[in-house]
Enzyme design. Sequence first.
Site, PDB file in Angstrom:
ATOM      1  N   GLY A  13       0.823  -1.208   0.000  1.00 46.67           N
ATOM      2  CA  GLY A  13       0.000   0.000   0.000  1.00 46.67           C
ATOM      3  C   GLY A  13       0.850   1.248   0.000  1.00 46.67           C
ATOM      4  O   GLY A  13       0.568   2.225   0.703  1.00 46.67           O
ATOM      5  N   SER A  15       1.574   3.509  -2.351  1.00 42.04           N
ATOM      6  CA  SER A  15       1.384   4.559  -3.350  1.00 42.04           C
ATOM      7  C   SER A  15       0.918   5.883  -2.763  1.00 42.04           C
ATOM      8  O   SER A  15       0.973   6.914  -3.433  1.00 42.04           O
ATOM      9  CB  SER A  15       0.380   4.096  -4.417  1.00 42.04           C
ATOM     10  OG  SER A  15      -0.876   3.816  -3.829  1.00 42.04           O
ATOM     11  N   ARG A  38      -1.174  -1.363  -6.423  1.00 41.49           N
ATOM     12  CA  ARG A  38      -1.713  -1.452  -7.788  1.00 41.49           C
ATOM     13  C   ARG A  38      -1.265  -0.263  -8.634  1.00 41.49           C
ATOM     14  O   ARG A  38      -1.062  -0.396  -9.825  1.00 41.49           O
ATOM     15  CB  ARG A  38      -3.242  -1.531  -7.740  1.00 41.49           C
ATOM     16  CG  ARG A  38      -3.777  -2.862  -7.226  1.00 41.49           C
ATOM     17  CD  ARG A  38      -5.281  -2.903  -7.181  1.00 41.49           C
ATOM     18  NE  ARG A  38      -5.817  -1.919  -6.238  1.00 41.49           N
ATOM     19  CZ  ARG A  38      -7.107  -1.774  -5.971  1.00 41.49           C
ATOM     20  NH1 ARG A  38      -8.001  -2.539  -6.575  1.00 41.49           N
ATOM     21  NH2 ARG A  38      -7.519  -0.873  -5.096  1.00 41.49           N
ATOM     22  N   ASP A  63      -1.470  -6.359  -7.183  1.00 45.07           N
ATOM     23  CA  ASP A  63      -2.804  -6.383  -6.583  1.00 45.07           C
ATOM     24  C   ASP A  63      -2.747  -7.410  -5.462  1.00 45.07           C
ATOM     25  O   ASP A  63      -2.723  -8.621  -5.701  1.00 45.07           O
ATOM     26  CB  ASP A  63      -3.861  -6.771  -7.624  1.00 45.07           C
ATOM     27  CG  ASP A  63      -5.278  -6.755  -7.059  1.00 45.07           C
ATOM     28  OD1 ASP A  63      -5.433  -6.757  -5.816  1.00 45.07           O
ATOM     29  OD2 ASP A  63      -6.232  -6.765  -7.855  1.00 45.07           O
ATOM     30  N   ASN A  90       1.006  -2.589   5.266  1.00 43.84           N
ATOM     31  CA  ASN A  90       0.293  -1.331   5.426  1.00 43.84           C
ATOM     32  C   ASN A  90      -1.024  -1.296   4.645  1.00 43.84           C
ATOM     33  O   ASN A  90      -1.941  -0.569   5.034  1.00 43.84           O
ATOM     34  CB  ASN A  90       1.192  -0.180   4.961  1.00 43.84           C
ATOM     35  CG  ASN A  90       0.435   1.108   4.802  1.00 43.84           C
ATOM     36  OD1 ASN A  90       0.041   1.739   5.776  1.00 43.84           O
ATOM     37  ND2 ASN A  90       0.198   1.517   3.554  1.00 43.84           N
ATOM     38  N   TYR A 159     -14.959  -3.137   8.971  1.00 40.19           N
ATOM     39  CA  TYR A 159     -13.536  -2.790   8.948  1.00 40.19           C
ATOM     40  C   TYR A 159     -12.918  -3.013  10.327  1.00 40.19           C
ATOM     41  O   TYR A 159     -11.812  -3.557  10.450  1.00 40.19           O
ATOM     42  CB  TYR A 159     -13.392  -1.331   8.528  1.00 40.19           C
ATOM     43  CG  TYR A 159     -11.977  -0.787   8.578  1.00 40.19           C
ATOM     44  CD1 TYR A 159     -11.059  -1.071   7.581  1.00 40.19           C
ATOM     45  CD2 TYR A 159     -11.574   0.033   9.638  1.00 40.19           C
ATOM     46  CE1 TYR A 159      -9.763  -0.564   7.629  1.00 40.19           C
ATOM     47  CE2 TYR A 159     -10.281   0.548   9.688  1.00 40.19           C
ATOM     48  CZ  TYR A 159      -9.382   0.234   8.687  1.00 40.19           C
ATOM     49  OH  TYR A 159      -8.110   0.742   8.739  1.00 40.19           O
ATOM     50  N   GLU A 195      -4.724  11.754   9.059  1.00 37.37           N
ATOM     51  CA  GLU A 195      -5.097  12.553   7.892  1.00 37.37           C
ATOM     52  C   GLU A 195      -4.402  12.033   6.635  1.00 37.37           C
ATOM     53  O   GLU A 195      -3.243  12.351   6.369  1.00 37.37           O
ATOM     54  CB  GLU A 195      -4.725  14.019   8.121  1.00 37.37           C
ATOM     55  CG  GLU A 195      -5.283  14.954   7.059  1.00 37.37           C
ATOM     56  CD  GLU A 195      -5.084  16.416   7.410  1.00 37.37           C
ATOM     57  OE1 GLU A 195      -5.359  17.262   6.528  1.00 37.37           O
ATOM     58  OE2 GLU A 195      -4.676  16.720   8.541  1.00 37.37           O
ATOM     59  N   THR A 196      -5.128  11.223   5.875  1.00 35.69           N
ATOM     60  CA  THR A 196      -4.650  10.669   4.607  1.00 35.69           C
ATOM     61  C   THR A 196      -5.810  10.695   3.618  1.00 35.69           C
ATOM     62  O   THR A 196      -6.863  11.273   3.890  1.00 35.69           O
ATOM     63  CB  THR A 196      -4.160   9.216   4.785  1.00 35.69           C
ATOM     64  OG1 THR A 196      -5.275   8.378   5.117  1.00 35.69           O
ATOM     65  CG2 THR A 196      -3.090   9.116   5.873  1.00 35.69           C
TER      66      THR A 196
END
Length: 250
Positions: A13, A15, A38, A63, A90, A159, A195-196
Amino acid sequence: MERWIGRVALVTGASSGIGATICRQLVGAGMKVIGAARNADRIQALSNELSGMPGSLTAMKCDLTKDLEVLNLFTGIKQQFGGVDVCINNAGMSHNHSLLDGTPEEWREMLDLNVVALCLCTKEAVASMKERKVDDGHIIHISSILGHVVTGSAPIHFYTATKYAVTALLEGLRQELRAEKSHIRVSAVSPGLTETEFSPRMRNIDGKQAYGAFKCLQAEDVASSVLHVLSAPPHVQIHDVLMWPTQQPA
């Protein structure tokens, strides 16, 4: 972090958000980092930006919900770098539906990324370490405070269940490695609201709506905790770092 200079870390993860920031800090610490996602183009852009840093960042497209792509990722890392010394799980995602409104397809998608991919990357990373007799490797799960508390926010209840699974998997792996008398360590970092792009993307709102109520954690805060975990002496296993924004109510 001196003992990690020149060694190989995989960040999933990678990116954007926390993953990209972890890559940045590990490269700054002199590690050879493989960023997997991805969207490999964004990782490559970050790699270009970090070209003058002590370490390096290599982008690999994957992926993580596709088992074969994960296996091919580790094959590629072995061919290019020899193997993995650190694996930072992550990657994660959530849909914005309550348990009563969600669908099996959404639940499976969250399980495939948040739980199954994490387990497969962990399994392959540990196998890579054992194959090369690396007994000081480290697995780090980027989990969530939601692996420890159930809030009243219905859209993130499933989640939350996936993050409770990560908490159980963390302790299960610690016990299995200990039973094998391995010194490979496993840890988690469990942040509160950070904060993302994660929450705005999930809720289809802008960042001000998602993060305007109080001062949230920043991706840099979480990445700094990852470096803290990695920096602990080999006889110290930092198990799970729980991080809250000071003003977060629950």
